[in-house]
Design a protein around this motif. Structure first.
Motif, PDB file in Angstrom:
ATOM      1  N   LEU A 101      35.940 -15.776 -71.834  1.00  0.00           N
ATOM      2  CA  LEU A 101      35.894 -15.007 -73.073  1.00  0.00           C
ATOM      3  C   LEU A 101      35.963 -13.495 -72.854  1.00  0.00           C
ATOM      4  N   PRO A 102      35.264 -12.931 -71.867  1.00  0.00           N
ATOM      5  CA  PRO A 102      35.393 -11.473 -71.673  1.00  0.00           C
ATOM      6  C   PRO A 102      36.828 -11.021 -71.446  1.00  0.00           C
ATOM      7  N   ALA A 103      37.593 -11.829 -70.698  1.00  0.00           N
ATOM      8  CA  ALA A 103      38.993 -11.481 -70.441  1.00  0.00           C
ATOM      9  C   ALA A 103      39.895 -11.801 -71.621  1.00  0.00           C
ATOM     10  N   ALA A 104      39.358 -12.554 -72.607  1.00  0.00           N
ATOM     11  CA  ALA A 104      40.151 -12.929 -73.781  1.00  0.00           C
ATOM     12  C   ALA A 104      39.965 -11.967 -74.953  1.00  0.00           C
ATOM     13  N   MET A 105      39.182 -10.927 -74.762  1.00  0.00           N
ATOM     14  CA  MET A 105      38.925  -9.995 -75.865  1.00  0.00           C
ATOM     15  C   MET A 105      40.214  -9.310 -76.310  1.00  0.00           C
ATOM     16  N   PRO A 106      40.414  -9.154 -77.623  1.00  0.00           N
ATOM     17  CA  PRO A 106      41.579  -8.410 -78.112  1.00  0.00           C
ATOM     18  C   PRO A 106      41.562  -6.973 -77.596  1.00  0.00           C
ATOM     19  N   SER A 107      42.730  -6.409 -77.457  1.00  0.00           N
ATOM     20  CA  SER A 107      42.823  -5.029 -76.973  1.00  0.00           C
ATOM     21  C   SER A 107      42.064  -4.060 -77.872  1.00  0.00           C
ATOM     22  N   SER A 108      42.004  -4.353 -79.185  1.00  0.00           N
ATOM     23  CA  SER A 108      41.285  -3.463 -80.102  1.00  0.00           C
ATOM     24  C   SER A 108      39.802  -3.394 -79.738  1.00  0.00           C
ATOM     25  N   VAL A 109      39.228  -4.526 -79.313  1.00  0.00           N
ATOM     26  CA  VAL A 109      37.823  -4.546 -78.891  1.00  0.00           C
ATOM     27  C   VAL A 109      37.656  -3.795 -77.580  1.00  0.00           C
ATOM     28  N   VAL A 110      38.553  -4.065 -76.639  1.00  0.00           N
ATOM     29  CA  VAL A 110      38.487  -3.398 -75.331  1.00  0.00           C
ATOM     30  C   VAL A 110      38.589  -1.890 -75.501  1.00  0.00           C
ATOM     31  N   HIS A 111      39.541  -1.450 -76.304  1.00  0.00           N
ATOM     32  CA  HIS A 111      39.776  -0.019 -76.475  1.00  0.00           C
ATOM     33  C   HIS A 111      38.596   0.690 -77.138  1.00  0.00           C
ATOM     34  N   ASN A 112      37.929   0.007 -78.080  1.00  0.00           N
ATOM     35  CA  ASN A 112      36.867   0.654 -78.841  1.00  0.00           C
ATOM     36  C   ASN A 112      35.479   0.458 -78.263  1.00  0.00           C
ATOM     37  N   LYS A 113      35.280  -0.635 -77.512  1.00  0.00           N
ATOM     38  CA  LYS A 113      33.946  -0.965 -77.022  1.00  0.00           C
ATOM     39  C   LYS A 113      33.790  -0.825 -75.512  1.00  0.00           C
ATOM     40  N   MET A 114      34.860  -0.598 -74.782  1.00  0.00           N
ATOM     41  CA  MET A 114      34.791  -0.474 -73.321  1.00  0.00           C
ATOM     42  C   MET A 114      35.533   0.782 -72.871  1.00  0.00           C
ATOM     43  N   PRO A 115      35.046   1.967 -73.245  1.00  0.00           N
ATOM     44  CA  PRO A 115      35.796   3.192 -72.961  1.00  0.00           C
ATOM     45  C   PRO A 115      35.889   3.549 -71.485  1.00  0.00           C
ATOM     46  N   ASP A 116      35.068   2.928 -70.640  1.00  0.00           N
ATOM     47  CA  ASP A 116      35.182   3.246 -69.212  1.00  0.00           C
ATOM     48  C   ASP A 116      36.546   2.853 -68.662  1.00  0.00           C
ATOM     49  N   GLN A 117      37.182   1.829 -69.264  1.00  0.00           N
ATOM     50  CA  GLN A 117      38.510   1.431 -68.818  1.00  0.00           C
ATOM     51  C   GLN A 117      39.546   2.500 -69.182  1.00  0.00           C
ATOM     52  N   PHE A 118      39.378   3.085 -70.336  1.00  0.00           N
ATOM     53  CA  PHE A 118      40.252   4.180 -70.780  1.00  0.00           C
ATOM     54  C   PHE A 118      40.069   5.397 -69.869  1.00  0.00           C
ATOM     55  N   VAL A 119      38.810   5.702 -69.560  1.00  0.00           N
ATOM     56  CA  VAL A 119      38.529   6.803 -68.643  1.00  0.00           C
ATOM     57  C   VAL A 119      39.126   6.521 -67.273  1.00  0.00           C
ATOM     58  N   LEU A 120      39.003   5.282 -66.813  1.00  0.00           N
ATOM     59  CA  LEU A 120      39.546   4.907 -65.501  1.00  0.00           C
ATOM     60  C   LEU A 120      41.056   5.114 -65.438  1.00  0.00           C
ATOM     61  N   GLU A 121      41.739   4.789 -66.541  1.00  0.00           N
ATOM     62  CA  GLU A 121      43.197   4.962 -66.575  1.00  0.00           C
ATOM     63  C   GLU A 121      43.600   6.432 -66.418  1.00  0.00           C
ATOM     64  N   HIS A 122      42.733   7.341 -66.856  1.00  0.00           N
ATOM     65  CA  HIS A 122      43.055   8.775 -66.834  1.00  0.00           C
ATOM     66  C   HIS A 122      42.111   9.549 -65.913  1.00  0.00           C
ATOM     67  N   LEU A 123      41.611   8.848 -64.915  1.00  0.00           N
ATOM     68  CA  LEU A 123      40.669   9.468 -63.991  1.00  0.00           C
ATOM     69  C   LEU A 123      41.296  10.652 -63.252  1.00  0.00           C
ATOM     70  N   GLN A 124      42.547  10.499 -62.897  1.00  0.00           N
ATOM     71  CA  GLN A 124      43.224  11.563 -62.156  1.00  0.00           C
ATOM     72  C   GLN A 124      43.320  12.843 -62.984  1.00  0.00           C
ATOM     73  N   GLU A 125      43.561  12.712 -64.283  1.00  0.00           N
ATOM     74  CA  GLU A 125      43.644  13.890 -65.145  1.00  0.00           C
ATOM     75  C   GLU A 125      42.262  14.493 -65.415  1.00  0.00           C
ATOM     76  N   LEU A 126      41.215  13.636 -65.492  1.00  0.00           N
ATOM     77  CA  LEU A 126      39.873  14.112 -65.818  1.00  0.00           C
ATOM     78  C   LEU A 126      39.142  14.697 -64.610  1.00  0.00           C
ATOM     79  N   ALA A 127      39.454  14.214 -63.428  1.00  0.00           N
ATOM     80  CA  ALA A 127      38.699  14.603 -62.232  1.00  0.00           C
ATOM     81  C   ALA A 127      38.659  16.112 -61.984  1.00  0.00           C
ATOM     82  N   PRO A 128      39.763  16.871 -62.183  1.00  0.00           N
ATOM     83  CA  PRO A 128      39.702  18.320 -61.896  1.00  0.00           C
ATOM     84  C   PRO A 128      38.887  19.137 -62.902  1.00  0.00           C
ATOM     85  N   ALA A 129      38.481  18.535 -64.016  1.00  0.00           N
ATOM     86  CA  ALA A 129      37.773  19.287 -65.061  1.00  0.00           C
ATOM     87  C   ALA A 129      36.471  19.862 -64.522  1.00  0.00           C
TER      88      ALA A 129
END
Length: 550
Positions: free
Chosen positions: A418-446
């Motif tokens: 079930l965790p892997a079956a979550m809709p992308s809308s749930v993942v995007h809104n409730k698991m922001p660490d994945q979004f941060v991970l995708e853009h870690l390279q851009e955020l790291a120099p801040a």
């Protein structure tokens, strides 16, 4: 192949397959998982194993031991999803082992012991929390250990065994207290007092209870004194806010009616819920049996206490689930041994109907208002989960006496997929660490970080290993920590964000993670300059502001 020989290996295999394998398959849920991940990580960063801190702010809502375990998990397995969640999985696994051990002692029947452990392991509430990083699985383990030790003490035949059992009870109370507070002391007393009075063993309880209190003090007192020395206001805030106000205050968090836990107990018992009527029927018929009385007190008195509390969360009743598993596992195997298939078939039919309705609802809403937006893999995984429930129920209907354990497979597959079956809308809104991970390279120099949401802020802090995130127009549960002088500048309002960004950009790039869902949050977004590089995912927005020229 005897059940006694293969029981523990099979339970261990189920533990690995259903509890451990899913730990790293999905991002951290906000707000709880990102918070606990960051607090545990901050212990490793600062080396402060006495006072909990959340993003550099004093955080006195819970004691320290639960954070220790989450920190140790990250220290051993890495600061990753598995490392954050392993403490919950191990605590739940140990509770399953306790279920098996106390069932052997109570019922003296290997088959009933395995059934009780399997039922507990696959209760929906227990299995769902096993892969979720919070303090409830750990606290539940310590409460379970204390009351299992109490029964071993009551049932012991030698002074040595009785002494060891009471000492273990004290150790568990001390660790439970350092995980979630004074409730760890109250729950064993709540059960022991009426039982020992009924058994005319009150003086024995007082005598050995002093030993348990001494052990609990030896376990917890060093930290109690250390945190008081480091933060004199800790105990005032923790006792008043987390105990008195939460239990009795009119403004208690998570207010619910007194009956809130009654239907929740049924839902939490899936996929075994339809066996509850025969479980309580058997318990009533055996109400003069001292063992059954003890288990009933173990389940009902904490449930009554939690129901009286003004503040309620579903996970609060987790300590009630082990005694329920003992009663349900016993009733289940009684039906198997006496070839009484009615209740077993009813349970199977309920599971089939629930899964069938859920599958029909999925198809209907996917046609009308889709949950999944061009996500065939995610939807397929959910369909597999529902079909497994239907097939497992059908199998139990077909052979209820030999395949009585089939519902366990349905819950195992649910927590696995079930965790892997979550809709992308749930993942995007409730698991922001994945979004941060995708853009870690851009955020790291801040050189400076900003967020308007505590969940997103803690996800950002954990992924970057930087607790220095400034909070934008939000305080919530860190309101108390922000009152200290050394927290000045950690939180800014709408009027301050412009000057803050101007100053921060002179030092270097600024990374911002925004939650933009409500009109207020949209206004917060409008207050920011428009020259940032922007990334959107669901309700989450990442902004990278370049450094300004001096």
């Amino acid at each position: 192949m005897t059940m006694n020989r293969w029981a523990i290996p099979l339970l261990m295999l189920a533990f690995v397959a259903f509890y451990l394998l899913p730990l790293g398959t999905h991002g951290l849920w906000i707000p709880d998982e990102t918070r606990y991940a960051q607090i545990g990580q901050q212990i490793l960063i600062d080396g402060n194993w006495v006072t909990p801190h959340f993003m550099d702010l004093r955080y006195f809502e819970k004691p320290i031991a639960g954070y220790w375990m989450i920190a140790i998990g990250q220290a051993i397995f890495g600061e990753n999803l598995f490392g954050v969640r392993i403490a919950s999985a191990l605590a739940t696994g140990l509770s399953v082992l306790l279920t098996y051990l106390v069932a052997r002692r109570l019922w003296n029947d290997p088959r009933k012991s395995v059934a009780c452990a399997l039922v507990y392991m696959t209760f929906g509430l227990i299995a769902g929390q096993a892969g979720y990083s919070n303090l409830d699985p750990q606290f539940t383990f310590w409460v379970n250990l204390s009351i299992v030790a109490l029964w071993f003490a009551v049932d012991s035949r030698t002074v040595r065994e009785r002494t060891i059992s009471w000492a273990v009870l004290g150790f568990a109370c001390g660790m439970g207290f350092m995980t979630k507070g004074f409730l760890a002391f109250l729950l064993p007393v709540l059960i022991a007092l009426p039982y020992m009075v009924w058994q005319k063993r009150f003086l024995e309880m007082v005598k050995y209870g002093l030993l348990a209190m001494l052990v609990a003090a030896l376990v917890s007192l060093p930290w109690v004194l250390a945190v008081h020395a480091q933060e004199p206001d800790y105990w005032r805030f923790f006792f008043w806010h987390e105990h008195i106000r939460r239990f009795a205050g009119e403004d208690a968090q998570h207010g619910r009616p007194w009956w809130f836990y009654l239907p929740l107990l049924v839902i939490s018992s899936l996929p075994w819920a339809a066996l509850l009527p025969v479980t309580f029927k058997d318990a009533w018929h055996n109400r003069r049996n001292a063992k059954v009385v003890f288990v009933l007190l173990w389940m009902l008195l904490p449930l009554a206490l939690f129901s009286l509390s003004k503040g309620k969360l579903p996970t609060y009743i987790m300590p009630c689930m082990l005694p329920l598993a003992l009663l349900l596992g016993y009733a289940l195997m009684q039906r198997v041994e006496h070839a009484q298939t009615g209740a077993l078939r009813t349970n199977a039919l309920v599971n089939v109907l629930l899964a069938g309705v859920a599958l029909a609802a999925l198809i209907y809403f996917q046609i009308k208002t889709p949950f999944y937006d061009n996500e065939p893999l995610h939807m397929t995984l959910l369909v597999i989960v529902l079909l497994t429930w239907i097939v497992a129920g059908a199998v139990q209907l077909w052979r209820p006496l030999t395949l009585w354990a089939a519902p366990a497979l349905s819950m195992g597959v649910l927590v696995l997929l079930l965790p892997a079956a979550m809709p992308s809308s749930v993942v995007h809104n409730k698991m922001p660490d994945q979004f941060v991970l995708e853009h870690l390279q851009e955020l790291a120099p801040a050189t400076s970080l900003l967020s308007n949401d505590l969940g997103a802020a803690s996800a950002l802090a954990w992924r970057l290993r930087r607790p220095d995130v400034t909070l934008y127009n939000t305080q919530g549960e860190v309101k108390y920590g922000l009152t200290y002088d050394d927290a000045q500048g950690k939180s800014i309002g709408l009027a301050e964000v412009g000057p803050w960004l101007t100053a921060a950009r002179l030092k270097g790039p600024v990374g911002v993670v925004m939650r933009v869902k409500s009109s207020d949050e949209s206004h917060e977004m409008d207050m920011l300059p428009k020259d940032a590089k922007r990334y959107d995912e669901g309700n989450m927005v990442i902004l990278i502001f370049p450094q300004s020229a001096p």
